[in-house]
Design an enzyme around this catalytic site. Structure first.
Site, PDB file in Angstrom:
ATOM      1  N   THR A 243       0.829  -1.200   0.000  1.00 20.33           N
ATOM      2  CA  THR A 243       0.000   0.000   0.000  1.00 20.33           C
ATOM      3  C   THR A 243       0.865   1.251   0.000  1.00 20.33           C
ATOM      4  OG1 THR A 243      -1.719  -1.191   1.176  1.00 20.33           O
ATOM      5  CG2 THR A 243      -1.826   1.213   1.258  1.00 20.33           C
ATOM      6  N   CYS A 329      25.556   4.188   8.704  1.00 24.10           N
ATOM      7  CA  CYS A 329      25.097   2.816   8.519  1.00 24.10           C
ATOM      8  C   CYS A 329      26.149   1.818   8.964  1.00 24.10           C
ATOM      9  CB  CYS A 329      24.755   2.607   7.057  1.00 24.10           C
ATOM     10  SG  CYS A 329      23.952   4.054   6.380  1.00 24.10           S
TER      11      CYS A 329
END
Ligand SMILES: *Cc1c(COP(=O)(O)O)cnc(C)c1O
Length: 385
Positions: A243, A329
């Site tokens: 969605t 990261c």
């Protein structure tokens, strides 16, 4: 009285611009519909907002709306581009070309493919972090399917010559992907002029929300084929099921539109802050600038300090400055940065580095304070050792 540290870690993420937040809010509230709902006004309103955002982003990149696929961010976009091409072009070839200084979100999908039998060439860069486009030309083989070169480096901020690389890829019939997570909104990008076939972007490096990004996928000359990596409801032309997330998509379009509308003035302001910072640090003994001075993001300054331990320096500054040494990261690991090693820095010098990332919200006062704090700590650590 607790004062928040000065935020200079804008390569990790940026503050959401209040104008972006304002644009997003209605889509958490009244306009909460699912853009895929075709039978009522709630769905239509959400779909209209998503399609307008798609059109704005396409226009910014020189693309058409159907060429923009929404994802959760640049990590997902890179995975979709690289693994999606690997699978779709499996019968044509299994050779990939990239650069040693890429983000982990490019290197790790390629490592994964190597485990499946694909072959990857990792090109080196020069001492200033730049890739010679001719090295790409020399590395292309008959079975090469994709070249992936980042637009702007997330550690040292250097800008690669996308137009030159894109022209080489076009001439040789090889697909060209670029990870533009750090570049969108900050430098002019145009997929036609630069011969780009796939371009990954994200909102949160450019004052948009986290958790939203996209992939440009060329539909004409050539029409790029991709194998989807998420299967389900068939959203985004079947390339990315799930969605759609209207508040985030609207926020991303707003963030990019704001950045592009003010690009040259804003980048000039940011560049002047960067130069102001460097002027106040450059005379420190044994300070080394990393990356090419001109061919880099306006807001990036990356330096190493000889004779200092990087972790001690960062923890000494932690109370007053929000900074990092390199990639957020991989900053959990104590490994020296692969980017600094690739430009020839020694592991100990690479460890003693600071990455300054300046944004539209920083001020001259902050820059002067940052310079003062860094000078003070570097001096202290050098005299105590
Ligand atoms: C931040 C960044 C990513 C990861 O983007 P997310 O949207 O956080 O997944 C990928 N590549 C580069 C160059 C980045 O700077």
């Amino acid at each position: 009285m607790s004062q928040r540290p000065i935020y200079l870690d804008n390569h990790s993420t940026t503050a959401v611009d209040p104008r972006v937040l304002e644009a997003m809010l209605p889509y958490f509230g009244e306009y909460f519909g699912n853009p895929s709902s075709k039978t009522h006004v709630y769905g239509w309103e959400a779909a209209a907002a998503v399609e307008q955002a798609r059109a704005e982003i396409a226009q910014i990149l020189g693309a058409t709306p159907a060429e923009i696929i929404f994802t959760s961010g640049a990590t997902e976009s890179n995975n979709l581009a690289i693994k999606g091409v690997a699978e779709a072009y499996y019968d044509r070839g299994r050779h990939f070309i990239t650069v040693q200084t890429e983000h982990r979100a490019v290197l790790d999908p390629l490592r994964y493919l190597e485990g499946l039998g694909f072959v990857v060439t990792y090109l080196g860069v020069d001492g200033e972090g730049l890739l010679d486009p001719e090295a790409v030309a020399r590395a292309i083989r008959p079975d090469t399917v994709l070249v992936s070169v980042m637009a702007a480096n997330n550690e040292i901020g250097v800008l690669q010559d996308l137009a030159a690389i894109g022209a080489i890829c076009k001439a040789r019939g090889v697909l060209f992907h670029t990870d533009a997570a750090q570049a969108v909104g900050k430098i002019p990008l145009h997929v036609e002029a630069m011969g780009i076939d796939l371009l990954s972007f994200t909102a949160h490096k450019c004052h948009g929300p986290k958790g939203i990004g996209g992939l440009y996928v060329r539909q004409n000359q050539p029409r790029v084929k991709l194998a989807p990596q998420l299967h389900g409801g068939g959203q985004e032309q079947g390339l990315r099921s799930g969605t759609l997330y209207p508040p985030q998509i609207v926020g991303m379009a707003k963030a990019l539109t704001l950045a592009v509308a003010q690009q040259s003035q804003e980048q000039q302001y940011i560049r002047q802050l960067r130069e102001r910072l460097w002027l106040q640090l450059a005379d420190l003994p044994e300070i080394y600038l990393n990356g090419h001075w001109h061919q880099r993001l306006a807001g990036n300054l990356h330096v190493s300090f000889g004779g200092i331990r990087g972790d001690t320096l960062l923890s000494a500054l932690r109370q007053s400055l929000a900074l990092s040494s390199g990639s957020a990261c991989s900053s959990g690991s104590a490994q020296p940065s692969h980017v600094l090693l690739a430009i020839g820095r020694s592991p100990s010098l690479a460890a003693a580095s600071l990455r300054f990332g300046i944004s539209r919200f920083n001020t001259e006062w902050e820059i002067d304070r940052v310079a003062e704090l860094v000078r003070e700590q570097v001096h202290k650590l050098r005299t105590s050792s």
